[in-house]
Scaffold this motif. Structure first.
Motif, PDB file in Angstrom:
ATOM      1  N   SER A   1      22.767  38.617  50.824  1.00 36.08           N
ATOM      2  CA  SER A   1      22.010  39.779  51.278  1.00 36.08           C
ATOM      3  C   SER A   1      22.023  40.886  50.241  1.00 36.08           C
ATOM      4  CB  SER A   1      22.614  40.307  52.597  1.00 36.08           C
ATOM      5  OG  SER A   1      21.715  41.183  53.259  1.00 36.08           O
ATOM      6  N   ASP A   2      21.000  41.726  50.282  1.00 34.45           N
ATOM      7  CA  ASP A   2      20.957  42.975  49.522  1.00 34.45           C
ATOM      8  C   ASP A   2      21.251  42.767  48.033  1.00 34.45           C
ATOM      9  OD1 ASP A   2      20.746  45.301  51.724  1.00 34.45           O
ATOM     10  OD2 ASP A   2      21.939  43.636  52.496  1.00 34.45           O
ATOM     11  N   LEU A   3      20.428  41.969  47.409  1.00 35.05           N
ATOM     12  CA  LEU A   3      20.601  41.673  45.988  1.00 35.05           C
ATOM     13  C   LEU A   3      20.242  42.873  45.115  1.00 35.05           C
ATOM     14  CD1 LEU A   3      19.068  38.092  46.053  1.00 35.05           C
ATOM     15  CD2 LEU A   3      21.444  38.749  46.353  1.00 35.05           C
ATOM     16  N   HIS A   4      19.223  43.602  45.468  1.00 38.66           N
ATOM     17  CA  HIS A   4      18.853  44.857  44.795  1.00 38.66           C
ATOM     18  C   HIS A   4      18.809  44.706  43.271  1.00 38.66           C
ATOM     19  CE1 HIS A   4      18.625  47.597  48.195  1.00 38.66           C
ATOM     20  NE2 HIS A   4      19.703  47.017  48.707  1.00 38.66           N
ATOM     21  N   LEU A   5      18.064  43.729  42.802  1.00 31.78           N
ATOM     22  CA  LEU A   5      17.976  43.522  41.359  1.00 31.78           C
ATOM     23  C   LEU A   5      17.343  44.730  40.672  1.00 31.78           C
ATOM     24  CD1 LEU A   5      18.410  41.669  38.943  1.00 31.78           C
ATOM     25  CD2 LEU A   5      16.126  40.724  39.357  1.00 31.78           C
ATOM     26  N   TYR A   6      18.031  45.232  39.676  1.00 30.83           N
ATOM     27  CA  TYR A   6      17.626  46.359  38.827  1.00 30.83           C
ATOM     28  C   TYR A   6      17.507  47.662  39.635  1.00 30.83           C
ATOM     29  CZ  TYR A   6      16.161  42.471  35.767  1.00 30.83           C
ATOM     30  OH  TYR A   6      16.115  41.318  35.015  1.00 30.83           O
ATOM     31  N   PRO A   7      17.835  48.790  39.058  1.00 29.34           N
ATOM     32  CA  PRO A   7      18.340  48.958  37.703  1.00 29.34           C
ATOM     33  C   PRO A   7      19.846  48.760  37.580  1.00 29.34           C
ATOM     34  CG  PRO A   7      18.064  51.099  38.699  1.00 29.34           C
ATOM     35  CD  PRO A   7      17.569  50.098  39.708  1.00 29.34           C
ATOM     36  N   PHE A   8      20.581  48.816  38.709  1.00 23.57           N
ATOM     37  CA  PHE A   8      22.040  48.774  38.628  1.00 23.57           C
ATOM     38  C   PHE A   8      22.584  47.353  38.704  1.00 23.57           C
ATOM     39  CE2 PHE A   8      20.915  52.793  40.886  1.00 23.57           C
ATOM     40  CZ  PHE A   8      21.145  53.639  39.811  1.00 23.57           C
ATOM     41  N   THR A   9      22.034  46.535  39.571  1.00 23.49           N
ATOM     42  CA  THR A   9      22.483  45.152  39.721  1.00 23.49           C
ATOM     43  C   THR A   9      21.717  44.285  38.737  1.00 23.49           C
ATOM     44  OG1 THR A   9      22.818  45.586  42.073  1.00 23.49           O
ATOM     45  CG2 THR A   9      22.845  43.282  41.354  1.00 23.49           C
ATOM     46  N   GLN A  10      22.455  43.486  37.972  1.00 21.68           N
ATOM     47  CA  GLN A  10      21.855  42.660  36.939  1.00 21.68           C
ATOM     48  C   GLN A  10      21.889  41.181  37.331  1.00 21.68           C
ATOM     49  OE1 GLN A  10      20.360  44.277  34.326  1.00 21.68           O
ATOM     50  NE2 GLN A  10      20.987  46.107  35.480  1.00 21.68           N
ATOM     51  N   LEU A  11      21.080  40.393  36.634  1.00 22.62           N
ATOM     52  CA  LEU A  11      20.954  38.978  36.976  1.00 22.62           C
ATOM     53  C   LEU A  11      22.265  38.219  36.848  1.00 22.62           C
ATOM     54  CD1 LEU A  11      17.509  37.885  35.488  1.00 22.62           C
ATOM     55  CD2 LEU A  11      18.214  37.772  37.879  1.00 22.62           C
TER      56      LEU A  11
ATOM     57  N   ALA B   1       8.932  46.130  42.429  1.00 22.05           N
ATOM     58  CA  ALA B   1       8.636  44.784  42.919  1.00 22.05           C
ATOM     59  C   ALA B   1       8.567  43.758  41.798  1.00 22.05           C
ATOM     60  CB  ALA B   1       7.319  44.796  43.695  1.00 22.05           C
ATOM     61  N   ALA B   2       8.295  44.186  40.576  1.00 20.72           N
ATOM     62  CA  ALA B   2       8.192  43.246  39.459  1.00 20.72           C
ATOM     63  C   ALA B   2       9.513  42.532  39.188  1.00 20.72           C
ATOM     64  CB  ALA B   2       7.717  43.970  38.202  1.00 20.72           C
ATOM     65  N   ALA B   3      10.624  43.113  39.641  1.00 20.08           N
ATOM     66  CA  ALA B   3      11.924  42.469  39.439  1.00 20.08           C
ATOM     67  C   ALA B   3      11.996  41.113  40.117  1.00 20.08           C
ATOM     68  CB  ALA B   3      13.039  43.378  39.953  1.00 20.08           C
ATOM     69  N   ILE B   4      11.175  40.887  41.129  1.00 19.14           N
ATOM     70  CA  ILE B   4      11.216  39.613  41.848  1.00 19.14           C
ATOM     71  C   ILE B   4      10.892  38.450  40.933  1.00 19.14           C
ATOM     72  CG2 ILE B   4       8.811  39.592  42.634  1.00 19.14           C
ATOM     73  CD1 ILE B   4      11.917  38.666  44.754  1.00 19.14           C
ATOM     74  N   ASP B   5      10.110  38.691  39.881  1.00 17.69           N
ATOM     75  CA  ASP B   5       9.757  37.610  38.955  1.00 17.69           C
ATOM     76  C   ASP B   5      10.973  37.126  38.179  1.00 17.69           C
ATOM     77  OD1 ASP B   5       7.065  37.631  39.689  1.00 17.69           O
ATOM     78  OD2 ASP B   5       6.588  39.206  38.242  1.00 17.69           O
ATOM     79  N   ASP B   6      11.931  37.996  37.931  1.00 18.02           N
ATOM     80  CA  ASP B   6      13.177  37.577  37.284  1.00 18.02           C
ATOM     81  C   ASP B   6      14.146  36.968  38.294  1.00 18.02           C
ATOM     82  OD1 ASP B   6      12.273  38.516  34.838  1.00 18.02           O
ATOM     83  OD2 ASP B   6      13.359  40.415  34.973  1.00 18.02           O
ATOM     84  N   LEU B   7      14.084  37.452  39.524  1.00 20.10           N
ATOM     85  CA  LEU B   7      15.045  37.020  40.534  1.00 20.10           C
ATOM     86  C   LEU B   7      14.747  35.626  41.080  1.00 20.10           C
ATOM     87  CD1 LEU B   7      17.425  37.683  42.418  1.00 20.10           C
ATOM     88  CD2 LEU B   7      15.773  38.766  43.965  1.00 20.10           C
TER      89      LEU B   7
END
Length: 281
Positions: free
Chosen positions: A62-72, A101-107
């Protein structure tokens, strides 16, 4: 829109609370060590289920919150831990991005590495709806991860049916439990994904849900011994972390993986959750 937890945490986290916690544990611990110190929580939940379902394993992220603080790199480690648990199902309970929303492409390629025996299912969270929910939903579904928005289905596990239902976000969406359960036979145990935990009070009235899985609260990110979370978000204040009994339904609230601003954790490690179903005897 109601004030976000981000605004509330900024107000407190960069003020007196932030200074006090820095003195207790050191700024580096708060911002670097604990936010990346993943913990596997093992939770057994006793349900009214057929004995054949004894020992079924569900991993919740849950709550992955990719970027800016949480990294891959942190999410890759969470996925590796999840796979090491050899789950039957993986359930994702929302907030994949944090403002972009663009972070989803990395996630999505990372999440596609999850390998449960029987599938991955997801719901969206408030941060997803505050960006571009259609983009996030489509990206997950292209990767083979169905996103359930007031929808339900059944899966067969060891010859028995289990219902999986997912609701729209409770803060900024329109959750509809009745619609979500329409296609699930009434005698089938239901696992419900709902991003915000505090809606459990109303959802438990239906009587058909065996277990609700939620996130949203992050456990508060900062928890003081003897006091608990300093700041909690709307719809995440009553059932903020762990396992609860709400009428005849169980609820589990994950502390999540990522963080929002300020990007600190104290006494509130990020978690990968393994839930093992046990049959009542």
């Amino acid at each position: 829109m109601c004030p976000s937890r981000r605004a509330l945490l900024k107000a407190a986290g960069y003020g007196i609370v932030g200074l006090g916690l820095s003195a207790l544990g050191g700024y580096g611990y708060l911002t670097s060590l604990e936010p990346g110190w993943l913990q596997v929580e093992h939770v057994a939940v006793r349900l009214n289920i057929p004995s054949a379902l004894e020992g079924v394993k569900i991993v919740q992220l849950s709550d992955l919150h990719l970027y800016p603080f949480t990294q891959l790199r942190l999410i890759r480690r969470a996925v590796a831990l999840a796979n090491d648990l050899h789950p039957d199902l993986v359930l994702l309970t929302g907030d994949y991005v944090d403002g972009d929303a663009a972070a989803i492409d990395d996630l999505v390629p990372v999440l596609a590495g999850l390998n449960p025996r029987l599938g991955i299912y997801a719901v969206l969270g408030n941060h997803d709806l505050w960006t571009l929910p259609g983009v996030i939903r489509e990206a997950l579904q292209r990767a083979g991860i169905p996103v359930l928005v007031n929808q339900g289905l059944t899966v067969q596990i060891r010859g028995e049916l289990v219902g999986i239902a997912g609701l729209d976000d409770g803060w900024s969406g329109s959750p509809d439990l009745r619609t979500a359960l329409e296609g699930i036979p009434p005698q089938v145990p239901v696992l419900l994904m709902m991003h915000e935990p505090d809606l459990a009070d109303g959802l438990s009235l239906d009587g058909r849900v065996s277990l609700q899985l939620s996130g949203h609260s992050h456990g508060g990110q900062v928890r003081l011994p003897g006091r608990g979370a300093l700041i909690l978000p709307y719809l995440g204040r009553k059932y903020d972390a762990g396992l609860y009994r709400v009428r005849g339904m169980w609820l589990y609230t994950s502390r999540g993986i990522g963080v929002v601003a300020p990007p600190v954790r104290f006494n509130c490690r990020p978690e990968v959750t393994q839930i093992t179903l046990t049959a009542r005897r």
